[in-house]
Design an enzyme around this catalytic site. Structure first.
Site: not given
Length: 288
Positions: A208, A210
């Site tokens: 991902d 973040d």
């Protein structure tokens, strides 16, 4: 002695396929039990030792993983080259979910973990300016390039305590430091591998962006898990490509990883705690 490859699996990677004579082996260490039994076997004529960092079924929090036992177990199994697979979030636009990054630096922000095998009665300080093994990292890079996908060489890993993900302010702070990825398990694992004189490399598997990213302002666990499992297939292929590049007798590491304890112990021989000596023999027996 021939090289023995150790692999520590991160989120989504709980097994290694294709091993011959595979066996899950339970063991104990002077530092307690590792995260799970260790899977041993042979791949392309090379002995392999695999440990799921969080245990099969993902049972251990990042803060409750017994890192000292995990590394001690690898040392006791004769591991010479240890590759850690670690799920991380990206702190830079250029590193997208699904990409892999071979880590070469760390910023340690953990605070609730045992970070050294040494202690009162037996004090040691190892060099750690370059926390990963350049030779083993380069091998991970070429193995990753063979299996395809986007893979980046060199980057800084911020190790946070967790288990919560970052606040927006924290995420922005780490980006301002120039860090590349953020995870919860890189430390103290790399420090302990150095103390145990094991060549260590880390392949960070990005799940991902973040929370700093405007399209990812709240990290979604379901998304992280889905990407981690997708990454695991490529991680297994990368691991399968390692033996052909590492087979053969163990030799001295050009970077000194397997001699890291030379001159590291500060405690005078006549002042060393016998119980500590006995406890540390499994990882530091060469100099004790």
């Amino acid at each position: 002695m021939d090289k023995v490859i150790g692999v520590i699996g991160g989120s989504g990677l709980y097994d290694i396929a294709g091993l011959e004579d595979r066996q899950w082996q339970s063991m104990d260490t002077p530092f307690g039990a590792p995260s799970d039994a260790l899977l041993t076997g042979w791949l392309d004529g090379v002995k392999m030792v695999f440990l799921p960092r969080h245990g099969r079924g993902h049972r251990h929090l990042p803060s409750t993983v017994n890192y000292r036992a995990n590394i001690a177990a690898m040392k006791m199994m004769g591991v010479t080259d240890l590759v850690a697979m670690s799920a991380v979030g990206s702190l830079k636009e250029a590193y997208a979910p699904g990409d892999f990054l071979v880590v070469d630096q760390y910023i340690d922000r953990t605070f609730a973990r045992e970070k050294s095998f040494f202690g009162t009665g037996l004090v040691g300080h190892v060099p750690f300016a370059h926390p990963t093994c350049p030779r083993l990292s380069e091998i991970c890079l070429t193995a990753g390039q063979e299996v395809g996908g986007t893979l980046h060489m060199g980057g800084t890993y911020v190790a946070m305590e967790g288990p919560q993900f970052s606040t927006l302010a924290e995420s922005r702070l780490y980006r301002s430091w120039g860090a590349d990825v953020i995870g919860m398990t890189g430390m103290p694992e790399a420090k302990l591998a150095r103390e145990a004189e094991i060549c260590y490399a880390c392949v960070a598997m990005i799940t991902d962006y973040d929370c700093w990213h405007p399209d990812h302002d709240a990290v979604d666990v379901a998304q992280v898990v889905a990407t981690a499992h997708a990454n695991a297939e490529r991680a297994r292929a990368l691991v399968a490509a390692l033996p052909s590049r590492l087979k053969g007798p163990q030799t001295d590491c050009a970077s000194g990883c397997n001699r890291a304890l030379d001159g590291a112990i500060m405690t005078a021989p006549d002042r060393r705690d016998p119980e500590m000596i006995e406890k540390l023999t499994c990882v530091a027996g060469r100099v004790l």
